[in-house]
Write a protein that holds these residues in place. Structure first.
Motif, short mmCIF file in Angstrom:
data_model
loop_
_atom_site.label_atom_id
_atom_site.label_comp_id
_atom_site.label_asym_id
_atom_site.label_seq_id
_atom_site.Cartn_x
_atom_site.Cartn_y
_atom_site.Cartn_z
N GLN A 286 0.84 -1.19 0.00
CA GLN A 286 0.00 0.00 0.00
C GLN A 286 0.89 1.25 0.00
O GLN A 286 1.87 1.33 0.73
CB GLN A 286 -0.90 -0.02 1.24
N ASN A 287 0.53 2.21 -0.85
CA ASN A 287 1.37 3.41 -0.97
C ASN A 287 0.75 4.59 -0.23
O ASN A 287 -0.39 4.53 0.23
CB ASN A 287 1.58 3.76 -2.45
N THR A 288 1.52 5.69 -0.11
CA THR A 288 1.09 6.85 0.68
C THR A 288 0.55 7.98 -0.18
O THR A 288 0.11 9.01 0.35
CB THR A 288 2.29 7.40 1.47
N MET B 205 9.75 -10.83 -5.19
CA MET B 205 8.99 -9.76 -5.84
C MET B 205 8.54 -8.71 -4.85
O MET B 205 8.60 -7.50 -5.14
CB MET B 205 7.77 -10.39 -6.55
N VAL B 206 8.11 -9.12 -3.66
CA VAL B 206 7.66 -8.15 -2.65
C VAL B 206 8.80 -7.21 -2.27
O VAL B 206 8.59 -5.99 -2.11
CB VAL B 206 7.12 -8.89 -1.41
N ASP B 207 10.00 -7.73 -2.12
CA ASP B 207 11.14 -6.89 -1.76
C ASP B 207 11.49 -5.91 -2.87
O ASP B 207 11.90 -4.76 -2.61
CB ASP B 207 12.36 -7.77 -1.45
N VAL B 208 11.32 -6.34 -4.13
CA VAL B 208 11.58 -5.42 -5.25
C VAL B 208 10.57 -4.27 -5.22
O VAL B 208 10.93 -3.10 -5.40
CB VAL B 208 11.49 -6.17 -6.59
N THR C 198 9.96 2.59 -2.02
CA THR C 198 10.72 3.36 -1.03
C THR C 198 11.53 4.45 -1.72
O THR C 198 11.57 5.61 -1.27
CB THR C 198 11.66 2.44 -0.23
N ASP C 199 12.17 4.06 -2.84
CA ASP C 199 12.95 5.05 -3.60
C ASP C 199 12.06 6.16 -4.13
O ASP C 199 12.49 7.32 -4.28
CB ASP C 199 13.66 4.37 -4.77
N LYS C 200 10.79 5.84 -4.40
CA LYS C 200 9.85 6.84 -4.90
C LYS C 200 9.13 7.59 -3.77
O LYS C 200 8.35 8.50 -4.04
CB LYS C 200 8.77 6.13 -5.76
N LEU D 152 5.88 4.45 -0.31
CA LEU D 152 5.55 3.33 0.56
C LEU D 152 5.06 3.81 1.92
O LEU D 152 5.70 4.67 2.54
CB LEU D 152 6.78 2.43 0.75
N LYS D 153 3.96 3.23 2.38
CA LYS D 153 3.45 3.55 3.71
C LYS D 153 4.26 2.75 4.72
O LYS D 153 4.33 1.54 4.63
CB LYS D 153 1.97 3.19 3.82
N LYS D 154 4.85 3.45 5.66
CA LYS D 154 5.66 2.79 6.66
C LYS D 154 4.77 2.13 7.72
O LYS D 154 3.78 2.71 8.13
CB LYS D 154 6.61 3.77 7.34
N SER D 155 5.14 0.95 8.12
CA SER D 155 4.37 0.26 9.16
C SER D 155 4.77 0.79 10.51
O SER D 155 5.90 1.19 10.74
CB SER D 155 4.64 -1.25 9.09
N ARG D 156 3.81 0.83 11.44
CA ARG D 156 4.11 1.27 12.80
C ARG D 156 4.86 0.18 13.54
O ARG D 156 4.65 -1.00 13.29
CB ARG D 156 2.80 1.58 13.52
#
Length: 265
Positions: free
Chosen positions: A152-154, A196-199, A205-207, A210-214
């Motif tokens: 999920q993205n921000t 694939m998930v890590d890619v 993240t570079d963009k 990415l929503k950071k998890s608590r």
């Protein structure tokens, strides 16, 4: 010949009791003895009669057998003709064979070949449609798997948009793994294909998408360290060989959702 033998022979010939016949013959008065009416044959007459009987029986048998044979011949040959005249039956059979022979063998063969060719064309078309349907389904299934693995993205982008952006920048996805500009993406240490998930996590993240998890129990704020939504959780379970609907899977999901209210969103 002795008298007794003569009387016995005569009694046998006349088919009467020998004792009664001897008694009557010994009487001095008139004989009161009725002789049966017999049809007597000499040996020659008897032989002639037997030969005639045999001939009549043979002729009748030949006639019956001939009639049956004529009927059987008509049944086998398939001709329809009245009567039992063999000459006529044979003539009908010859006529039927000549009529059927007028159909060119080459024409029959060509007709069969045309039917086979048409059937082969139909089979080829059906196989092509089947292969296309299977290919379309596999492509759809693969795309859905890829979309489900995107975190999920921000910034409110849809997974379709994120995937299109990655593909525009040279990323592609196969059963082997994720490729960038045709090269399989591998880790630096062991040169294993990067999951694939890590890619996705690294790219987003570079963009800054990415929503950071608590931080959870024993967790931290790093992205990509653990699933941040249920879709990622399911993929991680598949990777770890865990049933997400099982006891262990449910426990993990509860633990992740405890500190992440948006886990099931």
């Amino acid at each position: 010949m002795k008298r007794e033998e003569f009387i016995k022979s005569l009694a046998d010939t006349l088919k009467v009791d020998a004792k009664l016949l001897a008694t009557e013959l010994n009487k001095e008065n008139d004989i009161k003895f009725e002789l049966p009416k017999l049809n007597l044959f000499t040996d020659k007459e008897l032989s002639t009669r037997d030969e005639n009987i045999k001939k009549v029986g043979y002729d009748e048998g030949v006639t019956v057998g001939f009639d049956r044979s004529a009927k059987k011949i008509k049944e086998i040959s398939g001709v329809e003709i009245e009567g039992k005249d063999i000459t006529k039956i044979v003539g009908a059979i010859v006529s039927k064979a000549n009529t059927e022979a007028k159909v060119e063998p080459d024409a029959k063969l060509q007709e069969a070949l045309n039917s086979i060719t048409k059937l082969q064309g139909t089979i080829s078309t059906l196989e092509g449609e089947r292969d296309k349907a299977v290919g379309d389904f596999n492509s759809f299934k693969q795309r859905q798997t890829i979309l489900a693995a995107i975190p999920q993205n921000t910034v409110g982008l849809s997974n379709e948009t994120v995937l299109s952006e990655m593909q525009a920048q040279g990323y592609s996805f196969t059963e082997e793994g994720v490729h960038l500009n045709g090269n399989l993406v591998k880790d630096d240490k062991m040169q294993n294909p990067v999951p694939m998930v890590d890619v996705f996590n690294q790219f987003m993240t570079d963009k800054n998408w990415l929503k950071k998890s608590r931080p959870g129990r024993g967790g931290d704020d790093t992205t990509g360290s653990k699933p941040v939504n249920y879709d990622q959780f399911v993929k991680q379970c598949e990777k770890d060989g865990i049933n997400p609907a099982g006891e262990e899977g449910i426990a993990r999901a509860k633990e992740l959702a405890k500190d992440n209210p948006e886990f099931y969103n």
